[in-house]
Design a protein around this motif. Structure first.
Motif, short mmCIF file in Angstrom:
data_model
loop_
_atom_site.label_atom_id
_atom_site.label_comp_id
_atom_site.label_asym_id
_atom_site.label_seq_id
_atom_site.Cartn_x
_atom_site.Cartn_y
_atom_site.Cartn_z
N GLU A 199 -9.74 -10.64 6.56
CA GLU A 199 -10.17 -9.41 5.87
C GLU A 199 -10.64 -8.37 6.89
N ASP B 74 -3.20 5.92 8.21
CA ASP B 74 -4.54 5.33 8.19
C ASP B 74 -4.49 3.89 8.71
N LYS C 156 0.82 -1.20 0.00
CA LYS C 156 0.00 0.00 0.00
C LYS C 156 0.86 1.26 0.00
N ASN D 114 -4.78 -9.17 12.10
CA ASN D 114 -5.38 -9.53 10.81
C ASN D 114 -4.55 -10.58 10.08
N LYS E 250 -6.26 1.39 8.22
CA LYS E 250 -6.53 0.37 7.22
C LYS E 250 -5.30 0.03 6.38
N ASP E 251 -4.27 0.87 6.47
CA ASP E 251 -3.03 0.61 5.74
C ASP E 251 -1.99 -0.10 6.60
N SER E 252 -2.39 -0.52 7.81
CA SER E 252 -1.47 -1.18 8.73
C SER E 252 -1.91 -2.62 9.02
N ASP E 253 -0.97 -3.43 9.46
CA ASP E 253 -1.23 -4.84 9.75
C ASP E 253 -0.66 -5.21 11.12
#
Length: 327
Positions: free
Chosen positions: A327, A286, A258, A315, A288-291
């Motif tokens: 997801e 953001d 990303k 995740n 949502k851009d991390s794991d």
């Protein structure tokens, strides 16, 4: 003579941009300091994003193999070729490009501290022909989480002594250890061939190892993790991409693919006429851009129990040698 208004000027600029693209594909040089999964993911993300934006591009992909001399040669090559945009993935190659190329745009990707590296003077905007994306990670928060989850009292930190990213990260690691009330043991290297020996020098002196986004260390990641696996001591990584191959107890950080896509957006802006000096340095903030990756196999090997609440936040979960991505 009738004066032309701003609408006419805007239309003229649009057709000039279209004309520039129709003349042929943009020549984009993408150079990385070394090959490993995180940097490869950035490279792929850039290309995929530009393809989605219907930008015709011809790529000159280069790898400096961890050598600053080779990085300088790549920069000279891009300068002589007059690439439309030169992209440097990681600090040493980005600095080489910025020092050599003064007319074509230079975009850095995943440079932890671009100000300290001399690439820009402020992160509020680019500098001259240079701008890009920072991969600063929440190191202090990582160390707190590691200490709480794994019971770390003495933390090892392996880093490259002549890489600006790693030196900047070192100060944050020291701060994290002070705030967590744990002792820090530092071990530096200058090239990836030294990584295994350095890990062996650390492993008996610490309870666990913390890794930031150090490219030299990550190019020898399997050698480092194997040392700590044999000693049954955990490794926490700020780079999730490298941890997806297994061996790392826990990893938290942004998604490098990303990050490549975000870099691609910046390149597109530049190709469409925006000056690099007008584009702020971008940070990946953001959620949502991390794991978050938790390796239950590595946790069991180290005798660590993962709280159910933390496991539910992950995740990515390794269990019985297989990685499950939620997801």
């Amino acid at each position: 003579m009738k004066q032309r208004g701003p609408l006419f000027t805007a239309v003229l600029c649009f057709f000039a941009a279209v004309s520039a693209f129709s003349a042929g594909p943009a020549v984009i040089g993408i150079a990385k300091i070394v090959q490993h999964p995180a940097l490869d993911a950035i490279e792929q993300g850039i290309q995929d994003r530009l393809a989605e934006l219907n930008i015709r591009a011809e790529y000159d992909l280069q790898n400096a193999n961890g050598d600053v001399g080779t990085a300088a040669q790549i920069a000279a090559l891009y300068k002589s070729r007059r690439v439309d945009v030169a992209v440097g993935i990681a600090t040493p190659i980005a600095v080489a490009l910025a020092n050599t190329i003064r007319t074509s745009p230079v975009v850095f990707s995943c440079v932890t501290d671009p100000v300290a590296a001399g690439l820009v003077r402020t992160t509020e905007h680019g500098y001259r022909n240079v701008t890009g994306v920072s991969d600063a990670i929440p190191t202090v928060e990582h160390i707190r989480l590691f200490a709480e989850t794994a019971g770390i009292r003495t933390l090892g930190y392996l880093y490259t002594s002549d890489e600006a990213n790693s030196i900047s990260a070192l100060e944050l690691v020291r701060q994290g250890c002070r705030e967590a009330g744990i002792r820090l043991v530092e071990q530096s290297i200058t090239e990836s061939s030294e990584a295994k020996q350095a890990a062996e020098a650390l492993v008996q002196r610490v309870d666990g190892l913390y890794l930031t986004t150090d490219n030299t260390v990550f190019s020898a990641l399997s050698a480092v993790t194997s040392v700590f696996q044999r000693a049954r001591k955990p490794v926490f990584s700020g780079d999730v991409t490298g941890a997806m191959e297994g061996g790392i107890f826990m990893a938290s950080g942004f998604n490098y693919y990303k990050a490549g896509r975000i870099t691609g957006d910046m390149i597109a802006e530049i190709l469409q006429g925006t000056k690099p000096a007008q584009i702020p340095v971008r940070f990946i903030t953001d959620p949502k851009d991390s794991d978050l990756l938790i390796n239950l196999d590595a946790a069991e090997n180290c005798g660590i129990s993962i709280p159910e609440g933390l496991l539910n936040q992950a995740n990515m979960v390794f269990r019985n040698g297989e990685l499950t991505v939620r997801e």
